[in-house]
Design a protein around this motif. Structure first.
Motif, PDB file in Angstrom:
ATOM      1  N   GLY A   4       0.697  -0.765   0.719  1.00  0.00           N
ATOM      2  CA  GLY A   4      -0.182   0.423   0.235  1.00  0.00           C
ATOM      3  C   GLY A   4       0.829   1.076  -0.251  1.00  0.00           C
ATOM      4  O   GLY A   4       0.733   2.631  -0.321  1.00  0.00           O
ATOM      5  N   LEU A   5       2.160   1.303   0.643  1.00  0.00           N
ATOM      6  CA  LEU A   5       2.498   2.512   0.513  1.00  0.00           C
ATOM      7  C   LEU A   5       3.568   2.815  -0.446  1.00  0.00           C
ATOM      8  O   LEU A   5       3.629   3.985  -0.630  1.00  0.00           O
ATOM      9  N   LEU A   6       4.083   1.442  -0.869  1.00  0.00           N
ATOM     10  CA  LEU A   6       4.255   1.725  -2.688  1.00  0.00           C
ATOM     11  C   LEU A   6       3.636   2.031  -3.049  1.00  0.00           C
ATOM     12  O   LEU A   6       4.353   3.450  -3.792  1.00  0.00           O
ATOM     13  N   SER A   7       2.717   1.516  -3.735  1.00  0.00           N
ATOM     14  CA  SER A   7       1.609   2.160  -4.073  1.00  0.00           C
ATOM     15  C   SER A   7       1.163   3.728  -4.277  1.00  0.00           C
ATOM     16  O   SER A   7       1.239   4.503  -5.673  1.00  0.00           O
ATOM     17  N   LEU A   8       1.264   3.699  -2.633  1.00  0.00           N
ATOM     18  CA  LEU A   8       0.982   5.926  -3.012  1.00  0.00           C
ATOM     19  C   LEU A   8       2.149   6.572  -3.143  1.00  0.00           C
ATOM     20  O   LEU A   8       1.862   7.912  -3.948  1.00  0.00           O
ATOM     21  N   ILE A   9       3.536   5.881  -3.087  1.00  0.00           N
ATOM     22  CA  ILE A   9       5.079   6.758  -3.404  1.00  0.00           C
ATOM     23  C   ILE A   9       4.929   6.798  -4.723  1.00  0.00           C
ATOM     24  O   ILE A   9       4.878   8.177  -5.523  1.00  0.00           O
ATOM     25  N   VAL A  10       3.837   5.510  -5.456  1.00  0.00           N
ATOM     26  CA  VAL A  10       3.901   6.207  -6.995  1.00  0.00           C
ATOM     27  C   VAL A  10       3.406   6.446  -7.909  1.00  0.00           C
ATOM     28  O   VAL A  10       3.449   7.743  -8.937  1.00  0.00           O
ATOM     29  N   ILE A  11       1.842   6.343  -6.533  1.00  0.00           N
ATOM     30  CA  ILE A  11       0.689   7.818  -7.450  1.00  0.00           C
ATOM     31  C   ILE A  11       1.025   9.227  -7.008  1.00  0.00           C
ATOM     32  O   ILE A  11       1.261   9.790  -7.470  1.00  0.00           O
ATOM     33  N   ALA A  12       1.936   9.158  -5.829  1.00  0.00           N
ATOM     34  CA  ALA A  12       2.844  10.800  -5.103  1.00  0.00           C
ATOM     35  C   ALA A  12       3.096  11.498  -6.532  1.00  0.00           C
ATOM     36  O   ALA A  12       3.205  12.730  -6.451  1.00  0.00           O
ATOM     37  N   LEU A  13       4.397   9.952  -6.610  1.00  0.00           N
ATOM     38  CA  LEU A  13       5.327  10.969  -7.670  1.00  0.00           C
ATOM     39  C   LEU A  13       4.774  11.043  -9.506  1.00  0.00           C
ATOM     40  O   LEU A  13       4.667  11.585 -10.380  1.00  0.00           O
ATOM     41  N   ALA A  14       3.321  10.468  -9.578  1.00  0.00           N
ATOM     42  CA  ALA A  14       3.007  10.521 -10.690  1.00  0.00           C
ATOM     43  C   ALA A  14       1.960  12.359 -10.487  1.00  0.00           C
ATOM     44  O   ALA A  14       1.798  12.667 -11.514  1.00  0.00           O
ATOM     45  N   VAL A  15       1.588  11.991  -9.528  1.00  0.00           N
ATOM     46  CA  VAL A  15       0.737  13.414  -9.144  1.00  0.00           C
ATOM     47  C   VAL A  15       2.025  14.873  -9.232  1.00  0.00           C
ATOM     48  O   VAL A  15       2.012  15.628 -10.399  1.00  0.00           O
ATOM     49  N   ALA A  16       3.493  14.829  -9.122  1.00  0.00           N
ATOM     50  CA  ALA A  16       4.104  15.903  -8.853  1.00  0.00           C
ATOM     51  C   ALA A  16       3.714  15.465 -10.387  1.00  0.00           C
ATOM     52  O   ALA A  16       4.852  16.791 -11.051  1.00  0.00           O
ATOM     53  N   GLY A  17       4.669  14.295 -11.187  1.00  0.00           N
ATOM     54  CA  GLY A  17       4.820  14.717 -12.439  1.00  0.00           C
ATOM     55  C   GLY A  17       3.814  14.734 -13.382  1.00  0.00           C
ATOM     56  O   GLY A  17       4.724  16.248 -13.593  1.00  0.00           O
ATOM     57  N   TYR A  18       2.885  14.685 -13.124  1.00  0.00           N
ATOM     58  CA  TYR A  18       1.795  15.913 -13.804  1.00  0.00           C
ATOM     59  C   TYR A  18       1.228  17.249 -13.176  1.00  0.00           C
ATOM     60  O   TYR A  18       1.346  17.608 -15.028  1.00  0.00           O
ATOM     61  N   LEU A  19       2.124  17.886 -12.421  1.00  0.00           N
ATOM     62  CA  LEU A  19       2.657  19.099 -12.348  1.00  0.00           C
ATOM     63  C   LEU A  19       3.288  20.132 -12.189  1.00  0.00           C
ATOM     64  O   LEU A  19       2.969  20.725 -12.913  1.00  0.00           O
TER      65      LEU A  19
END
Length: 486
Positions: A4-19
């Motif tokens: 779960g934590l690894l998935s959240l980190i990947v999603i956070a990186l993706a959101v940062a990449g979007y911005l």
């Protein structure tokens, strides 16, 4: 690191990449979005997709492959001498997994250290108490070799988790860097994003198709294995179901098939009239206010868990039928019966029949009703002679789909009909169905390779073919006789 934590980190990186991607696109266009090929959001979306999707796909694939590789490696450490009498390799591997899980819990609580585990070799009697404290009970016949295999299993799993974490994060960062490097005012971000999403949709469709194919193939392969151990002729034509689990078993399907069809027939006799009459009332006679209240209340029945229906059959309906009908008439003395399960299952199926029939009746054009009224027909005559004939193919399809649902039901039959595999015409006798026996044959400590266990796959394949035939027949009827209205 947890999944779960690894998935959240990947999603956070993706959101940062979007911005970041959106900001870089605007910066390269001098702040004027009109100079960009696509809207700024598409540039951010392309970075998001290239960051998240490959990494999450790798994560899912790793989680599927790693346990297989670890178990294939650890199972080689288990010899025939390590398997206790009356057990099998699958049960020993189950002990290995349980011990590995217990060791993780003990280490997390600080009851043992890694150095303590490394020091343990042949004797692990001091570990039994520590594992028992975290709910992992070991039998006396668990050998030290199994403990060593559990240590290897845990070590490999831990190493695999760290490797997975590193690989997923590296792939996410690499995907982000690649997507960011492609951003320019001329980059067709919208085309890339839409193509990526289309690929995802195709992949989702393939997952559903491959899952269905995997289910069917697993049933077919295990059924073929079963028929190598038990004659197909006896399975399909024997009238006795008597699994002994010690050889000499009689595994005829007919008692189970009879119970399945008998329970389903009673369920349909209850649900079809009530469901169709309810649909006619809601579609043709009820006011809008009554329909707005009655239809949702009726469909609540479809949302009740089947275990609740089973408890209702066991506690209320079964004793009532026994005390007021079966015993006074001298035709039964048990609260578990075909009638009990059939009545409760029929109640469960009412919304399936009524909702589909209601939608089909409402699809009949109002012009047909007006034409009937213009010829002098009453409302009841219009319903009988115009609406029902026009909606009949769809209603038949709804009934067949409800029949498929009834045939596949398990919990109501377990609690309401009992587990007796026999052929009887008395609806107040206890009987059982194919689905109940599938569950019972796959539970317990019996050897998986025995005919008494593998028969569950033959039963499952038979039930699959039967329900698939009903669904195909329902679709054929609906499509062949469906009326097309403008």
């Amino acid at each position: 690191m947890s999944i779960g934590l690894l998935s959240l980190i990947v999603i956070a990186l993706a959101v940062a990449g979007y911005l970041i991607g959106r900001r870089i696109a605007l910066a390269k266009a001098g702040g004027d979005a009109r100079r960009l090929h696509s809207l700024p959001g598409y540039y951010g979306q392309s970075v998001f997709l290239f960051t998240a999707i490959p990494a999450l796909v790798l994560l899912a694939g790793w989680l599927l492959v790693q346990p297989v590789l670890i178990e294939s490696r650890v199972s080689g450490m288990i010899t025939a001498a390590d398997i206790p009498e009356g057990s099998n390799a699958d049960l020993v591997m189950s002990d290995v997994r349980r011990i590995s899980t217990g060791l993780d819990l003990v280490l997390a609580q600080g009851a043992l250290s890694e150095a303590d585990l490394d020091a343990m070799r042949a004797d692990f009697s001091d570990v039994r108490g520590r594992l028992a404290e975290v709910g992992i009970a070991l039998g006396a016949n668990v050998k030290p070799t199994v403990f060593q295999a559990a240590k290897t299993y845990r070590s490999a799993a831990t190493t695999g988790r760290w490797l997975m974490t590193g690989a997923v994060l590296v792939l996410a960062l690499a995907g982000m860097a690649y997507a960011l490097s492609r951003i320019s005012p001329e980059f067709r971000a919208r085309n890339v994003t839409e193509a990526f999403v289309k690929t995802l949709l195709i992949g989702a469709s393939l997952v559903a198709i491959m899952t269905t194919a995997g289910i069917v193939l697993s049933l077919v392969f295990e059924t073929v294995h079963f028929f190598k151990l038990y004659p197909a002729k006896d399975f399909f034509f024997n009238l006795v179901w008597n699994p002994q689990f010690r050889g000499g078993s009689d595994l005829g399907i007919w008692p189970l098939l009879w119970g399945t069809l008998y329970v389903s027939l009673i369920a349909l006799l209850v649900s079809v009239p009530v469901g169709i009459f309810a649909a006619i009332y809601l579609a043709e006679y009820a006011s809008k206010r009554i329909r707005a209240v009655a239809k949702p209340l009726l469909e609540i029945l479809a949302g009740i868990p089947t275990i609740v229906y089973g408890l209702f059959a066991l506690i209320t309906v079964g004793p009532m039928l026994r005390d007021y009908f079966a015993q006074p008439l001298g035709i039964g003395s048990s609260s578990s019966s075909v009638m009990t399960a059939g009545l409760v299952m029929g109640i469960m199926l009412i919304p399936f029949v009524s909702s589909l029939s209601d939608d089909i009746i409402n699809a009949v054009p109002q012009a047909m009703r007006d034409g009937s009224y213009g010829l002098g027909a009453t409302q009841s005559e219009t319903v009988k002679q115009v609406i029902l004939p026009a909606a009949l193919p769809g209603i038949v399809g709804a009934i067949l789909l409800a029949a498929s649902r009834a045939i596949g039901e398990t919990m109501i039959v377990v609690l309401g009909a009992g587990a007796a595999a026999k052929m009887s015409l008395n609806p107040f006798d206890a009987m059982t169905t194919v689905t109940v026996k599938i569950v019972s044959q796959l539970t317990g400590d019996t050897e998986f390779a025995s005919p008494e266990t593998l028969v569950a796959f033959a039963l499952g394949l038979t039930l699959f073919v039967f329900t698939l035939g009903l669904n195909v027949l329902a679709l054929f009827i609906v499509r062949k006789y469906r009326e097309q209205y403008e």
